[in-house]
Write a protein that holds these residues in place. Sequence first.
Motif, PDB file in Angstrom:
ATOM      1  N   TYR B 172       0.837  -1.200   0.000  1.00  0.00           N
ATOM      2  CA  TYR B 172       0.000   0.000   0.000  1.00  0.00           C
ATOM      3  C   TYR B 172       0.874   1.253   0.000  1.00  0.00           C
ATOM      4  CZ  TYR B 172      -3.876   3.070   1.151  1.00  0.00           C
ATOM      5  OH  TYR B 172      -4.798   4.067   1.119  1.00  0.00           O
ATOM      6  N   ILE B 180       2.367   8.853  -6.650  1.00  0.00           N
ATOM      7  CA  ILE B 180       2.749  10.262  -6.613  1.00  0.00           C
ATOM      8  C   ILE B 180       3.921  10.538  -7.545  1.00  0.00           C
ATOM      9  CG2 ILE B 180       3.568  12.129  -5.145  1.00  0.00           C
ATOM     10  CD1 ILE B 180       2.314  10.585  -2.811  1.00  0.00           C
ATOM     11  N   TYR B 205       2.524  10.241   3.892  1.00  0.00           N
ATOM     12  CA  TYR B 205       1.417   9.283   4.002  1.00  0.00           C
ATOM     13  C   TYR B 205       1.867   7.912   3.502  1.00  0.00           C
ATOM     14  CZ  TYR B 205      -3.359   7.592   3.138  1.00  0.00           C
ATOM     15  OH  TYR B 205      -4.516   6.888   3.119  1.00  0.00           O
ATOM     16  N   PHE B 209       3.300   3.976   5.888  1.00  0.00           N
ATOM     17  CA  PHE B 209       2.959   2.568   5.683  1.00  0.00           C
ATOM     18  C   PHE B 209       4.207   1.723   5.462  1.00  0.00           C
ATOM     19  CE2 PHE B 209      -1.127   4.507   4.833  1.00  0.00           C
ATOM     20  CZ  PHE B 209      -1.949   3.666   5.537  1.00  0.00           C
TER      21      PHE B 209
END
Lengths: 218, 482
Positions: B172, B180, B205, B209
């Motif tokens: 993820y 991005i 972000y 992860f």
Amino acid sequence: MESDRVIVVPRCLLRIINKKMFELIVFYIFAALLLTSAVMVITMRNPVHAALSLILAFFSSAAIWLLLEAEFLAIVLVLVYVGAVMVLFLFVIMMLDINLAKIREGFIRFLPVGFLVALVMVIVMGSIVGSGIIEPLLEERVYYGPGFSNTQHLGQTLYTDYLYPFEIAGAILLVAIIAAISLTMRARRDTKAQDPNRQVAVKRSDRVRLVSMKTEDR
Amino acid sequence: MLIELQMILPEIVLMSMACALLVFDAFIPSERRHLTYLLAQLALLVTAVLVVASFPQITEYAFNRTFVDDPMSGAVKAFILVITLFIFFYSHDYLKEHGILKGEYFVLGLFAVLGMMIMASAGSLLTIYLGLELLSLCLYAMVAMHRDSPPASEAAMKYFVLGALASGLLLYGISIIYGISGTLDLQEINNYILYNSERLPMLVYGLVFIIVAIAFKLGAVPFHMWIPDVYQGAPTSVTLFISSAPKIAAFAMTIRFVNDAFMHLTPEWQGILIILSILSMAMGNIIAIAQSNIKRMLAYSTIAHIGFLLLGIISSQSVSATGVTGFADALFYVVTYALMSIGAFGFVILMGRKGHEADELDDYKGLADKNPWFALIMLIFMFSLAGVPPFVGFWAKWFVLKEIVATGLAPLAVIAVVFSIIGAYYYLRVVKLMYFDKPVSMTAIKATQTMRAVISLNGLAILLLGVSPGLLMTFCIEVMKL
């Protein structure tokens, strides 16, 4: 009224708008279908229904892939996942005796904690994704048109740019086979397998026992 | 193409030999299984020789930059191969003694080593992920291999489910970063971040992860839940494996992420790692005190050591901003930890015998009366893990602390020292049990001569490295120079 006048320029423009609109509509239909079926996978009471919802989810994502002109991936998804993996999945589900009551035992007890965690996650993730920073990332889509072969393109990159990762993936599959076989195969002593060596070397005395019995009186 | 193939020659040779071994093993009778073991050792040895012979002096790329060959990858591969030589050695004795000797153990072990080597020289997010999966799949299967033991199956199940979850998180994070930046290449991601700092929140972000997945694989608190159960439930030979070489590979993977790709996000990941590190040191050291099972105790000790390792990763980066050392202290820490860890678990194997695992602390009572030499070896392992001066564990901690103070994070160093002192308690308790308690049973140690020799060698290596740590440290600084 005004549209009558504009019609001259943009027959093609109109067509493009229609195409884009249509594409959007199709996308939203399948996206909605995908999300609904994905939710159904985890909410269905009957595991068979859950597996069937998963099949629907695969179908909808295959449709979305088709929209992106990735027809090879779409077909492979249907063939491999829906055709092979999910059938196996259903087999396993039907063969196992799953006790649903036992699985759902802790559901209510852990619900508040789970809900709280999920809420925090949604708020945190939403605040980032929703902050508009993702906006400029969306670029105009490139259309390849009818002559473009997704299969050929995929094959070309896979065997050139991604040769090394591709080979590693092969090693991973080999390991999966080794692991599966070594974990499930065991020499069972109670099998009825025949050993030709022993069958040939058998002697009369091994098989037949002659017993002399006294004749019974009438 | 030829040059590229030459660069991955060690990997190719290892993979070919593993495949050949797989076929060979299927055709030999089970009473000659030790041949499989010997050939596996040969494969490791040949690969190690190739790695050392083609030791890279500069950073080179191959296969569309999915493969990196730099001094760090060379060093990490060499360390992994040497440690695995020891591991296979201990494992062979254990598996034979407990009657679960199978050729697949060594084949899967070789593939795990291949996965680790791929991780060490990964140039793109995709290669890192695939290497990690190759390693993890082998480890799951190895934990489950002892099928008649319910704890092993339970451990394998837990390991598999949590490992799959971690892989999902990693994917993820990777997908967000890819979404991005539009590239999987670590170096290009680095450049992208440099020139697009306005997208920082979204990048962080994704980074979060990835860090979570790394913490899962390393076993840092709060992602450590699998470690105690897996270490205790798995056959000791597999625990030995999981606790040592993969940690070095995970270290290399972390460096690939935080240094190669996310160098310009240093303050962000540093903050996360500081929290993980403090929590790991606290939880690991305090919970270990309550354990009565030595494998479980060493599992919590691993968690504490991972905290220290993270400290090393946090510290070096700030120094390397001026281009000085890089992550040399962290590499030194993880290598010496792996050496101590295989020693300690190898000792558990040495003490055990068929039908008896010797994994309770009580089994070590009065060992000094029964066998003073081995009690001394165990004392070396325990003192070194605790960080007592003449042994190498002390120097590992010392270098990390020195770096962290130089970085300007002195409070962190104080916390680390406090928890190390707390941790010393449970290591010294083992020493106390061996030297000052009465033995429970007088069963003699039943182990082969070679096993005795190798574990002594392992202990002496720790002593020797402790007396002169300079050589290894210079080597670490040399390979980690950026």
